[in-house]
Design a protein around this motif. Structure first.
Motif, PDB file in Angstrom:
ATOM      1  N   TRP A  71      27.403  36.410  15.626  1.00  0.00           N
ATOM      2  CA  TRP A  71      27.273  37.080  16.735  1.00  0.00           C
ATOM      3  C   TRP A  71      28.467  38.421  16.569  1.00  0.00           C
ATOM      4  O   TRP A  71      28.322  39.506  17.059  1.00  0.00           O
ATOM      5  N   SER A  73      29.761  39.780  14.106  1.00  0.00           N
ATOM      6  CA  SER A  73      29.393  40.814  13.083  1.00  0.00           C
ATOM      7  C   SER A  73      28.175  41.481  13.456  1.00  0.00           C
ATOM      8  O   SER A  73      28.243  42.672  13.380  1.00  0.00           O
ATOM      9  N   TYR A  74      27.322  40.791  14.243  1.00  0.00           N
ATOM     10  CA  TYR A  74      26.131  41.570  14.769  1.00  0.00           C
ATOM     11  C   TYR A  74      26.433  42.605  15.674  1.00  0.00           C
ATOM     12  O   TYR A  74      26.132  43.666  15.596  1.00  0.00           O
ATOM     13  N   ASP A  75      27.565  42.037  16.527  1.00  0.00           N
ATOM     14  CA  ASP A  75      27.833  42.946  17.573  1.00  0.00           C
ATOM     15  C   ASP A  75      28.578  44.251  16.978  1.00  0.00           C
ATOM     16  O   ASP A  75      28.756  45.347  17.481  1.00  0.00           O
ATOM     17  N   CYS A  77      27.676  45.300  14.238  1.00  0.00           N
ATOM     18  CA  CYS A  77      26.586  46.333  13.541  1.00  0.00           C
ATOM     19  C   CYS A  77      26.731  45.885  11.909  1.00  0.00           C
ATOM     20  O   CYS A  77      26.371  46.793  11.129  1.00  0.00           O
ATOM     21  N   ARG A  78      27.339  44.913  11.480  1.00  0.00           N
ATOM     22  CA  ARG A  78      27.782  44.498  10.127  1.00  0.00           C
ATOM     23  C   ARG A  78      26.544  43.486   9.957  1.00  0.00           C
ATOM     24  O   ARG A  78      26.807  42.159   9.900  1.00  0.00           O
ATOM     25  N   HIS A  79      25.094  43.931   9.770  1.00  0.00           N
ATOM     26  CA  HIS A  79      24.041  43.040   9.868  1.00  0.00           C
ATOM     27  C   HIS A  79      23.740  42.196   8.869  1.00  0.00           C
ATOM     28  O   HIS A  79      23.426  41.097   8.944  1.00  0.00           O
ATOM     29  N   ALA A  82      26.245  39.471   9.231  1.00  0.00           N
ATOM     30  CA  ALA A  82      25.790  38.643  10.397  1.00  0.00           C
ATOM     31  C   ALA A  82      24.676  37.672   9.781  1.00  0.00           C
ATOM     32  O   ALA A  82      24.591  36.372  10.362  1.00  0.00           O
ATOM     33  N   GLN A  83      23.591  38.110   9.403  1.00  0.00           N
ATOM     34  CA  GLN A  83      22.512  37.300   8.737  1.00  0.00           C
ATOM     35  C   GLN A  83      23.130  35.978   8.139  1.00  0.00           C
ATOM     36  O   GLN A  83      22.612  35.129   7.927  1.00  0.00           O
ATOM     37  N   GLN A 112      18.544  39.580  16.957  1.00  0.00           N
ATOM     38  CA  GLN A 112      19.038  40.701  15.975  1.00  0.00           C
ATOM     39  C   GLN A 112      17.933  41.309  15.477  1.00  0.00           C
ATOM     40  O   GLN A 112      18.153  42.442  15.104  1.00  0.00           O
ATOM     41  N   LEU A 116      17.126  45.426  15.304  1.00  0.00           N
ATOM     42  CA  LEU A 116      16.851  46.037  13.899  1.00  0.00           C
ATOM     43  C   LEU A 116      15.462  46.685  13.920  1.00  0.00           C
ATOM     44  O   LEU A 116      15.173  47.209  12.910  1.00  0.00           O
ATOM     45  N   ARG A 264      27.425  47.651  19.140  1.00  0.00           N
ATOM     46  CA  ARG A 264      26.334  47.668  19.827  1.00  0.00           C
ATOM     47  C   ARG A 264      26.466  48.237  21.114  1.00  0.00           C
ATOM     48  O   ARG A 264      25.376  49.035  21.538  1.00  0.00           O
TER      49      ARG A 264
END
Length: 307
Positions: A71, A73-75, A77-79, A82-83, A112, A116, A264
């Protein structure tokens, strides 16, 4: 290394601390510290010696902490990163036979995917989360999974299916019993569901409904979530043609988000700025831009809007 329940409790307490920092200051504030802690302190525990009971508790707790890293990493924007954390968390939850947590991780992946622009994938992940844990799903989990499906469907423009999913989420949440819910889903309450509905109605251009739900979405206790809800409210007012109110609410959001280090949040602001540019320059818009030009999130969004 012998691992016991005390070690599991230490990981849980530390992860909770990182989660609080993430909530208050955004994913980029303590992400490096969280990842370093997982790498240096937590991973060696998985290679230790433990009983079957301790092992299940350990893997579930580490899965939660790894989900948090996803979460964060997603926040930020290191997608791709994050995955990878989401998938790692999913494997850990499956190893722990923690089906509820596995479903929650699929739900995070759905969230996510919608962000995207992968809306079909997002809806599929939300449905998989629900079907995968159906026998052990709690009302709050079902509500959250339905809400994630609604978010994806709203972006595809399927209004009827989106509203049906939101209705299912509302119905499920109404039957929850907090004593039977996992601790980590306790944040998902009426305010959170109102925020999800506000996103949905904004995305299907039902501006007035979006305003109504966004006004009920402020928790007062989750800074970043309140920032998102406030920006959705501002955008909904803008789409309803109330530029003055949209600017006033957006100013509130920027004041609220002054401490947030979240890519984000910058994305939400960037979308609002592009929509604001579409209504042209007016006295309200000029006053607003004069007031906010020194806000950190506004400065961070300058590059994205080509300022």
């Amino acid at each position: 290394m012998r691992v016991g329940f005390g070690d599991v409790a230490a990981v849980k307490t530390t992860a909770d601390m990182f989660a609080e920092l993430d909530d208050r200051f955004g994913g980029d504030h303590a992400r490096h510290a969280t990842v370093q802690y997982l790498s240096t302190e937590v991973t060696p525990l998985l290679r230790g010696q433990y009983t079957e009971q301790v092992g299940r508790a350990l893997f579930s707790t580490v899965a939660e902490a790894t989900l948090l890293a996803g979460w964060m990493s997603y926040d930020a924007c290191r997608h791709g990163l994050a995955q990878r954390y989401f998938l790692q968390a999913l494997r850990l939850a499956q190893d722990a036979n923690d089906r509820r947590l596995a479903g929650s991780i699929l739900s995070a992946m759905s969230h996510q995917a919608t962000f995207l622009g992968r809306y079909t994938q997002a809806a599929t992940l939300a449905r998989a989360a629900l079907m995968g844990i159906s026998p052990v799903a709690t009302p709050t989990l079902r509500a959250q999974f339905h809400a994630m499906e609604a978010r994806a469907l709203a972006r595809t423009g399927d209004v009827r299916a989106c509203e049906a999913a939101l209705g299912a989420a509302t119905h499920a949440l109404a039957s929850r019993n907090s004593d039977d819910e996992p601790e980590w889903i306790s944040y998902f309450d009426e305010a959170e569901l109102a925020a999800e509905a506000a996103h949905c109605f904004r995305d299907v251009n039902s501006a007035r409904k979006a305003v109504l739900h966004a006004e009920n979405a402020m928790s007062g206790s989750h800074v970043r979530s309140d920032f998102f809800a406030t920006m959705v409210l501002a955008d909904a007012h803008l789409r309803a043609g109330d530029v003055e109110e949209a600017c006033r609410v957006a100013l509130d959001a920027l004041d609220l988000g002054e401490q947030l280090k979240s890519a984000r949040c910058v994305s939400y602001l960037t979308e609002f700025r592009r929509n604001l540019a579409g209504v042209g320059t007016s006295k309200d818009v000029q006053l607003f831009t004069d007031q906010v030009r020194e806000h950190r999130l506004w400065i961070a969004s300058d590059e994205r809007v080509g300022a």
